[in-house]
Design an enzyme around this catalytic site. Structure first.
Site, PDB file in Angstrom:
ATOM      1  N   LYS A   1       0.881   3.597   5.453  1.00 35.78           N
ATOM      2  CA  LYS A   1       1.497   3.723   6.778  1.00 35.78           C
ATOM      3  C   LYS A   1       2.962   4.157   6.729  1.00 35.78           C
ATOM      4  CE  LYS A   1      -1.707   2.430   9.833  1.00 35.78           C
ATOM      5  NZ  LYS A   1      -2.072   3.300  10.980  1.00 35.78           N
TER       6      LYS A   1
ATOM      7  N   SER B   1       0.325  -5.449  14.786  1.00 39.75           N
ATOM      8  CA  SER B   1       0.469  -6.734  14.099  1.00 39.75           C
ATOM      9  C   SER B   1       0.282  -6.527  12.605  1.00 39.75           C
ATOM     10  CB  SER B   1      -0.562  -7.731  14.625  1.00 39.75           C
ATOM     11  OG  SER B   1      -1.851  -7.197  14.459  1.00 39.75           O
TER      12      SER B   1
ATOM     13  N   GLU C   1     -15.938   3.478   7.397  1.00 42.64           N
ATOM     14  CA  GLU C   1     -15.503   2.434   8.333  1.00 42.64           C
ATOM     15  C   GLU C   1     -16.408   1.219   8.200  1.00 42.64           C
ATOM     16  OE1 GLU C   1     -15.635   3.918  12.349  1.00 42.64           O
ATOM     17  OE2 GLU C   1     -17.723   4.491  12.207  1.00 42.64           O
TER      18      GLU C   1
ATOM     19  N   GLY D   1     -17.654  -1.957  13.019  1.00 49.53           N
ATOM     20  CA  GLY D   1     -16.721  -1.165  13.830  1.00 49.53           C
ATOM     21  C   GLY D   1     -16.990   0.316  13.642  1.00 49.53           C
TER      22      GLY D   1
ATOM     23  N   ASP E   1     -17.230   2.963  15.464  1.00 48.94           N
ATOM     24  CA  ASP E   1     -16.902   3.876  16.572  1.00 48.94           C
ATOM     25  C   ASP E   1     -16.862   5.343  16.125  1.00 48.94           C
ATOM     26  OD1 ASP E   1     -14.715   2.623  15.167  1.00 48.94           O
ATOM     27  OD2 ASP E   1     -13.308   3.651  16.490  1.00 48.94           O
TER      28      ASP E   1
ATOM     29  N   SER F   1      -6.115   2.499   0.909  1.00 50.56           N
ATOM     30  CA  SER F   1      -5.032   2.622   1.876  1.00 50.56           C
ATOM     31  C   SER F   1      -3.946   1.560   1.821  1.00 50.56           C
ATOM     32  CB  SER F   1      -5.615   2.701   3.286  1.00 50.56           C
ATOM     33  OG  SER F   1      -6.432   1.576   3.534  1.00 50.56           O
TER      34      SER F   1
END
Lengths: 306, 306
Positions: free
Chosen positions: B47, B69, B194, B198, B200, B292
């Site tokens: 990130k 968060s 994923e 989840g 999606d 990651s």
């Protein structure tokens, strides 16, 4: 006993065979602190350096024997496989299952003994004679010490010369090789760290001669020696400046710190140097820490942290 | 949306600021498998790459706002500190204390909200307007996507071009940037991974348009998105070849594998690519895996492994 040139020769032998592990900085441990995580070494610990340096010096395909509580076993098994030799490993019957499995996984034969009642050295000598095997000692051998010292050599080459080098001390092979090259390169002070419960080196330094203790009960299974080695003592008493100790609780906190802050998996024996810095037991303007290995199962890690 | 040149520009911005994380090989995962552990990135996750690329593009000392968060919060806080800007982070009042402390530790101001009664996006927009803050989105921003893609660029530069690149997918910033540069460099296939709970992105790929699901219950807290981002979807639908899913149990086994075999600390979201290889969900002649991040406490790790 060994000279800086021996460590440099070992470095050439290991080039392209051992991993050149990274150096990692940690500002939390101090303004100028670098670590050498040998967890990323082949077989998960610095031991590969000494074992391969020794085994590759023997006549081709010489079958070898080692007695070890873990990391040396895997190092010898892997080194033997790399040179096409057979390895027999004498292991304590209570050695961590992951270490036994890893040793078997490298194609070695494993023979077990009771570490609290049997003398592994006598057993090893007998087995070597009976089967015609070359004994690869875990530390008390010049080629093993010199190989181990390449970890410190790389640290100092890659991170520059530090004021103080901090090294775990069990049998003393790592610190003997490390101190030999470190003092030659201009490191001012070499500090050995051992578990408080297994303070044979500190007692020996205090007494000015090797002192034996009972096999210590400590979570640092790689540092459960009861006395300094003969050769390693001779080197260390001349080149090592100080021996400090850390408690098992401090070792656990160092493992947690390595996990959470450095993202490093460090076994108890490997964490003693980090513990010494984390708890202010060693202080210096610049410090290099040899983190000797990362062979700990996730279960054992969880158990220790609980 | 973004072009390979944007990822290359981000790489120049990040040079000497972000860590060039290592590439690690694992023969256990396959004959030619390389991993890029962003656990060793600043603030412990990829990130930082996107956040810094974005924040350093703003007029000097522009105060910034983020709502997160998790890893994005720390990445924004650290990036802002590095450019001398003030960061305000909107966090749920029940966010883990360690994450709040880490964010505060980077000098950010933390504003809390009640995640059950307040709408963080509305609050964020209001706060940004009231205080004149620039909102740094966690993924739906071209500079954030391009910055994230530098992880894949480095992997391919350091390990060579692979057949298949495997990337975790949550909001989609990492995979959008990674696919953009990977396809340009000749990677044949880009696969997103994923959590099964989840899915999606898989549903969206099946439907050919973005599909929203309820906030998923999964241990992979970094991948708990309920729908693809608007910009990331546009990039990914063109460049990503496939979306696969892994179960939480498979993620835990991947974390254990990373710990014991690779000596890497990997958070649940970071382990999905390893899980896909470990369980044969992805197979290819050569594979690159973006791992990651590594922000998981020792306690949480132990709890997950129990």
């Amino acid at each position: 006993m060994i000279a800086p040139v021996d460590v440099r020769a070992a470095a050439r032998v290991l080039e392209g065979v051992a991993h050149r592990t990274p150096v990692v900085r940690s500002r939390t441990l101090g303004a100028h602190v670098v670590l050498k995580p040998e967890s990323f070494q082949r077989a998960g610990a610095f031991k590969f350096r000494g074992a391969y340096n020794k085994i590759s010096s023997l006549p081709p395909r010489t079958p070898v024997l080692a007695y070890s509580s873990g990391n040396h076993a895997q190092a010898v098994a892997l080194s033997a496989r790399l040179v096409g030799a057979q390895a027999t490993i004498l292991m304590p019957s209570d050695a961590p299952r992951t270490k036994v499995d890893a040793t078997l996984g490298y194609g070695a034969e494993v023979v077990t003994y009771d570490r609290y009642t049997e003398d592994r050295e006598a057993l090893g000598v007998a087995l070597a004679a009976e089967r015609g095997l070359e004994l690869v000692r875990p530390y008390d051998d010049p080629l093993v010490m010199a190989g181990a010292g390449t970890a410190a050599l790389e640290l100092l080459e890659d991170a520059g010369i530090v004021d103080t080098l901090v090294v775990p001390v069990g049998g003393g092979g790592l610190i003997a090789g490390s101190a030999t090259i470190a003092k030659d390169l201009g490191v001012r002070r070499v500090v050995g760290v051992e578990p408080e419960a297994g303070d044979d080196w500190r007692r020996s330094f205090d007494a000015g001669r090797p002192v034996a203790i009972d096999v210590p009960r400590t979570i640092a299974d790689g540092l459960q020696t009861s006395a300094p080695g003969t050769l390693t003592w001779e080197v260390a008493r001349q080149l090592v400046d100080e021996i400090v100790t850390v408690t098992d609780a401090q070792i656990v906190e160092a493992m947690r710190f390595a996990f959470e802050r450095l993202k490093l998996v460090v076994e108890p024996s490997g964490a003693v140097g980090i513990a010494a810095l984390l708890f202010g037991i060693v202080e210096a303007p610049s410090v290099g820490i040899v983190v000797s290995g990362g062979n700990v199962s996730a279960e054992r890690f969880a158990e220790l942290l609980a």
